[in-house]
Motif scaffolding. Structure first.
Motif, mmCIF file in Angstrom:
data_model
loop_
_atom_site.group_PDB
_atom_site.id
_atom_site.type_symbol
_atom_site.label_atom_id
_atom_site.label_comp_id
_atom_site.label_asym_id
_atom_site.label_seq_id
_atom_site.Cartn_x
_atom_site.Cartn_y
_atom_site.Cartn_z
ATOM 1 N N ASP A 275 -80.568 19.933 -63.481
ATOM 2 C CA ASP A 275 -79.695 19.753 -62.312
ATOM 3 C C ASP A 275 -79.153 18.336 -62.240
ATOM 4 O O ASP A 275 -77.964 18.120 -61.933
ATOM 5 C CB ASP A 275 -80.470 20.089 -61.033
ATOM 6 N N HIS B 90 -76.579 17.902 -64.871
ATOM 7 C CA HIS B 90 -75.372 18.643 -64.483
ATOM 8 C C HIS B 90 -74.543 17.819 -63.504
ATOM 9 O O HIS B 90 -73.308 17.752 -63.601
ATOM 10 C CB HIS B 90 -75.768 19.979 -63.851
ATOM 11 N N GLU B 91 -75.215 17.165 -62.557
ATOM 12 C CA GLU B 91 -74.510 16.307 -61.604
ATOM 13 C C GLU B 91 -73.840 15.135 -62.320
ATOM 14 O O GLU B 91 -72.709 14.758 -61.987
ATOM 15 C CB GLU B 91 -75.494 15.792 -60.551
ATOM 16 N N PHE C 299 -72.834 15.084 -65.456
ATOM 17 C CA PHE C 299 -71.689 15.616 -66.191
ATOM 18 C C PHE C 299 -70.513 15.873 -65.241
ATOM 19 O O PHE C 299 -69.365 15.558 -65.556
ATOM 20 C CB PHE C 299 -72.067 16.908 -66.908
ATOM 21 N N ASN C 300 -70.802 16.450 -64.071
ATOM 22 C CA ASN C 300 -69.732 16.716 -63.109
ATOM 23 C C ASN C 300 -69.069 15.432 -62.635
ATOM 24 O O ASN C 300 -67.860 15.394 -62.377
ATOM 25 C CB ASN C 300 -70.279 17.492 -61.913
ATOM 26 N N SER D 10 -66.824 14.437 -65.416
ATOM 27 C CA SER D 10 -65.729 15.401 -65.462
ATOM 28 C C SER D 10 -64.755 15.162 -64.310
ATOM 29 O O SER D 10 -63.538 15.320 -64.466
ATOM 30 C CB SER D 10 -66.285 16.827 -65.395
ATOM 31 N N ASP D 11 -65.280 14.756 -63.151
ATOM 32 C CA ASP D 11 -64.421 14.479 -61.998
ATOM 33 C C ASP D 11 -63.545 13.257 -62.246
ATOM 34 O O ASP D 11 -62.389 13.205 -61.817
ATOM 35 C CB ASP D 11 -65.273 14.280 -60.747
ATOM 36 N N ARG E 152 -60.797 14.486 -64.202
ATOM 37 C CA ARG E 152 -59.897 15.256 -63.334
ATOM 38 C C ARG E 152 -58.991 14.329 -62.531
ATOM 39 O O ARG E 152 -57.776 14.554 -62.424
ATOM 40 C CB ARG E 152 -60.732 16.132 -62.396
#
Length: 580
Positions: free
Chosen positions: A216, A219-220, A222-223, A226-227, A230
């Protein structure tokens, strides 16, 4: 502009392909005026004259042939373009990979693997877009603009002036969009590289993530990366969302001007109706390449950002003296001397005034606590790094005046962490000696006590070991790594904790092989295990980057110094392992 010119330099290697592609593109651009010209002629000359209506089929077929010619030329252009761009991409990637192999280890120490991979794979492809597609699109667009514009001004200068009135405003808009675009596109490329680097690390360390139940959290992370990508992409898209429709509207103003002033010219009798129809057809062909130039502008900005990242690598300083220096005299005896050698990683001193000597055929053991500088000595012998002061010689020849290829061809190096490439056992062994036959491979495997494990593999020598040898245990990987060094049969051996990853029984088997291997050659052995170093001809004890003791095993035990303390610790550990 300097970056773009450097990119264009890669085109010079393929003049015939480039010329053929440009000829096809030029003829294709010129052929677009065929159908509008025929349409104008039919409206003015054929339709008003009933006696000439029978000619209509001829002109229709001729117009169709004009379209066929354009698309046939486009087909040839695409085929040539594909061959051209792939050859150029191959050349850039080849230069980039060759450059990576020439860079010093210091350069890699501060770089992320994922970032390097992004530059080689993604950024090179982005560079190619401006190299081939961009240049071709720009040239075709300019030729089409000139050809269509010439026909428009030939038909009616006044209406043509009104039709092209928006062009200066389009140029101003392009300048405003381009002015700060480099930072926007560079930010996007860097954000993509950061995300790829994190992904590479997490895939490589997936077992650690699972062990610590960190799925978890990662994952945070990576996000979050990724953000950032973006947001960087949205910043580019927001500019494009205003720029593209805005430029489209400015271009449409030309249609309105032609409708107004062209219709007025027809009503006043200064222009024929067929010429007005011709103008509208030409106008669509005039502003089509203008739209392509806007797209080219965006493409060029993205490609330039990618090219900057690629050229950062190509412009990095090569490994010092990578090509210079003479060859070691043959045969190499293996007389290795370090005299008053000092070395620092950056501003951090690592070795201070190191002096040691390995005579031909001697085994030298380097012992000391973690961080004492043992592995650094091995790195200096390989010339992975250059020593700051002092002297290192092999058979009397200074290392920094010796060709690195000649030096490294005489060394056999087994690292603490055995590294196997994603390939077969055979391919990993042949790295050391490409011309070796199967008998040579099995002989090396037997000496490293790795023949049995290889025969038990599903495809023997042709079994794929997986990325970094993931399909094998640590001990199995180490034995194959030792077999690779044995296959090379070098006059000088460098063993950095070569038995650290094996159990006691495997250690015994490997130790026997290493003793036979080291019998007639110089060897530097780094180890913490007493069993690995007790039979060395001379032992150098390092602490804090300096030699604090030297002598044989028995002599150092009698001195009751640091070596004696380390030896007692190692012996106790060894006894505990054996009792288990």
């Amino acid at each position: 502009m300097k970056t773009i010119l450097r990119v264009i330099s890669y085109l010079r290697g393929y003049p015939l392909l480039g010329s053929a592609q440009l000829i096809c593109a030029t003829l294709m651009a010129l052929s677009v005026v065929v159908f509008p010209s025929i349409t104008g002629y039919v409206v003015d000359e054929i339709l008003p004259e009933p006696a000439r209506h029978h000619e209509l089929l001829f002109w229709v077929v001729l117009g169709l042939m004009g379209f066929f010619l354009k698309d046939a030329l486009n087909c040839a252009r695409i085929i040539l373009n594909n061959h051209f761009e792939q050859r150029v991409i191959f050349d850039i990637r080849s230069d980039l990979y060759q450059k990576l192999q020439r860079l010093p280890l210091r350069w890699f120490d501060g770089r992320r693997t994922g970032d390097i991979m992004t530059r080689v794979v993604e950024d090179v492809t982005a560079m190619e877009r401006v190299l081939i597609d961009g240049i071709e699109l720009g040239l075709v667009a300019m030729i089409q603009l000139l050809a269509v514009g010439a026909v428009m001004y030939y038909t009616d200068v006044t209406v043509a002036l009104w039709a092209t009135l928006p062009v200066p405003f389009l140029m101003i808009g392009a300048w405003i969009y381009t002015r700060n675009a480099r930072d926007r596109y560079r930010g996007q490329r860097d954000a993509a590289s950061d995300m790829n680097s994190l992904l590479h690390d997490n895939v490589s360390g997936i077992s650690q993530i699972k062990t610590y139940t960190a799925e978890d959290r990662e994952h945070e992370r990576f996000n979050a990366f990724s953000d950032k990508l973006r947001q960087a992409s949205l910043r580019i898209m927001r500019w494009w969302a205003f720029y593209s429709p805005g430029m489209s509207f400015v271009g449409m103003v030309g249609y309105a001007l032609v409708l107004g002033f062209g219709s007025q010219a027809v009503m006043s009798g200064r222009m024929e109706l067929g010429e007005l129809v011709l103008f509208f057809l030409l106008l669509s062909l005039f502003y089509e390449p203008v739209s392509k130039l806007h797209q080219l502008n965006q493409m060029a900005l993205s490609s330039r950002a990618a090219a900057d990242r690629v050229f950062e690598i190509l412009d990095s300083e090569d490994e010092p003296h990578s090509e210079a220096g003479g060859a070691l005299p043959k045969p190499v005896l293996g007389d290795v001397k370090l005299e008053s050698v000092s070395f620092s990683y950056g501003e951090q001193p690592t070795l201070r005034d190191i002096t040691l000597h390995a005579r031909p055929g001697e085994t030298i053991a380097l012992v000391g606590p973690t961080g004492a500088g043992k592995s650094t000595i091995v790195n200096l012998l390989c010339r992975f790094y250059e020593y700051d002061s002092g002297s290192i010689t092999i058979d009397g020849q200074e290392l920094n005046q010796t060709s690195k290829s000649s030096l490294r061809s005489t060394l056999g190096y087994v690292t603490q962490e055995a590294f196997l490439f994603n390939g077969t056992v055979r391919e990993n062994l042949l790295l050391a000696k490409p011309e070796a036959d199967e008998a040579d491979l099995w002989k090396a495997l037997e000496s490293a006590r790795a023949d049995s494990l290889t025969r038990e593999l599903p495809d023997g020598l042709d079994t794929n070991v997986g990325e970094r040898g993931v399909k094998l245990s640590g001990g199995e990987k180490q034995r194959l790594s030792i077999a690779r060094a044995l296959l090379k049969d070098p006059p000088i051996l460098l063993l950095d904790e070569a038995t650290a990853s094996v159990d006691s029984e495997t250690e015994r088997l490997i130790q026997e092989a290493l003793e036979a291997l080291m019998a007639d050659r110089s060897a530097f052995v780094i180890a913490h295990r007493l069993s690995t170093i007790r039979n060395a001809d001379r032992i150098y004890v390092l602490d804090g980057g300096t030699v604090v003791e030297q002598g044989t095993h028995e002599e150092l035990l009698k001195a009751d110094g640091l070596y004696a303390e380390l030896s007692r610790q190692s012996f106790l550990i060894h006894q505990e392992e054996s009792s288990e």
